[in-house]
Design an enzyme around this catalytic site. Structure first.
Site, mmCIF file in Angstrom:
data_model
loop_
_atom_site.group_PDB
_atom_site.id
_atom_site.type_symbol
_atom_site.label_atom_id
_atom_site.label_comp_id
_atom_site.label_asym_id
_atom_site.label_seq_id
_atom_site.Cartn_x
_atom_site.Cartn_y
_atom_site.Cartn_z
ATOM 1 N N GLN A 109 0.849 -1.187 0.000
ATOM 2 C CA GLN A 109 0.000 0.000 0.000
ATOM 3 C C GLN A 109 0.886 1.240 0.000
ATOM 4 O OE1 GLN A 109 -2.753 0.156 3.338
ATOM 5 N NE2 GLN A 109 -4.298 -1.028 2.206
ATOM 6 N N ALA A 162 -6.098 12.091 4.642
ATOM 7 C CA ALA A 162 -5.309 10.855 4.522
ATOM 8 C C ALA A 162 -5.879 10.037 3.388
ATOM 9 C CB ALA A 162 -5.360 10.060 5.818
#
Ligand code: PHE
Length: 337
Positions: A207, A304
């Site tokens: 990720q 985020a």
């Protein structure tokens, strides 16, 4: 008389040296000419009997001859020691063997592309631990014990109560604990999930997390950043869309999708008929998460996002199974030269 003799010795010695074709012949040659009882040495010894003038002339000539013969001797010795292989065993006319070059793994390539894009947008690159504490992976991300959202991440627990991080989001907390705003970083790294593997699921995958915290950060900044990112990675003509989604550590939360690369939005097997592919989750950092790391949510706000990495090369290069990535099969990897 001596001078004539020296000339003759040099000539004969030279010829015999060229004819010497073995180490044995070479060492007998050395004994005969340069050895303690050799022809040259005996001349040098008898020089003492000559007149001063002759002595000088003959002496210097003899020394020159000696030097030249020593040099020829060592050259001949070298020639003979590597000679046979060069002359007979190796066909130096054959073409050389080509080098086989390695290549970067498709994941590495895309990771580097992503990092370059965000560096250009002013984000630093940070890495974090793959073995995590419950606190960082869940609790500080607004998921106390028994919170049902924990089930969104099938977790690999270790015997000592630690876990393998299920996403890169725990790094949000670690970074905000250490740094004070303004913060702008991305965090690439491996994640792990306890899942049966299939064409789109692996138990290990990558990720890239993103985090920005400052005064006055809004949802518009998040959408602007991700739009720019998509333009740079997929091209400006590639449509994107944002939709609401839920993650406990952001509010509001959303997902970003891009128009399907296989069917250009018409609907196909890759996008399960929808025309869209989800590539990341995102949102505004939850005020409770900020409070937890002593950042005042009345003063600061942040965004985020977190994206799956393998998804991107799969779409770009039409790879139909994520399990190819880490099977170490050179037939797969060599295609990305
Ligand atoms: N960590 C989430 C996941 O793994 C993605 C995410 C990151 C969502 C940051 C919102 C904000 O699914």
């Amino acid at each position: 008389m001596f001078l004539e003799e020296l000339g003759k010795i040099e000539e004969e010695a030279g010829r015999e040296l060229r004819e010497a074709d073995s180490q044995d012949k070479l060492s007998s040659w050395h004994t005969r000419y340069l050895g303690r009882k050799g022809r040259l040495t005996s001349i040098l010894k008898s020089i003492g009997a000559l007149s001063l003038e002759n002595r000088k002339e003959v002496g210097s000539k003899a020394n020159q001859v000696k030097e030249r013969l020593s040099l020829s001797f060592s050259q001949r010795k070298d020639e003979l020691s590597c000679g046979p292989s060069l002359r007979e065993d190796v066909d130096i006319t054959l073409p050389g063997r080509p080098f086989t070059y390695g290549s970067l793994h498709p994941t590495t390539k895309v990771l580097r592309e992503i990092c370059t894009i965000f560096s250009g947008l002013g984000f630093g690159v940070v890495e974090g631990p793959e073995i995590e504490e419950d606190y960082y992976n869940f609790e500080a991300l607004n998921m106390p014990e028994d919170h049902p959202a924990r089930d969104m991440w099938a977790t690999l627990w270790m015997e000592n109560g630690l876990l393998l991080r299920t996403h890169t989001s725990p790094m949000q907390i670690r970074i905000m604990e250490r740094a004070s705003p303004p913060i702008r970083v991305i965090i690439p790294g491996r994640c792990y999930r306890y899942e049966a593997t299939d064409a789109t699921h692996e138990s290990m995958f990558y990720q890239v997390e993103g985090l920005a915290v400052d005064k006055g950060i809004t949802l518009a900044h998040l959408k602007g950043t991700l739009t720019e990112f998509s333009h740079l990675l997929f091209g400006e003509e590639r449509k994107i869309r944002f939709r609401c989604d839920y993650f406990p550590f952001v509010e509001p939360g959303m997902e970003m999708s891009i128009e399907c690369l296989s069917c250009q939005g018409k609907g196909c097997r890759t996008c399960r008929g929808s025309g869209w592919l989800e590539i990341l989750g995102a949102g505004m950092v939850h005020p409770r998460v900020l409070e937890r790391v002593n950042i005042d949510p009345e003063v600061y706000s942040g965004f985020a996002f977190g994206m799956g990495v393998e998804r991107i090369p799969m779409l770009k290069y039409r790879i139909d199974d994520i399990r190819h990535f880490y099977a170490d099969d050179l037939r797969f990897l060599a295609q990305f030269r």
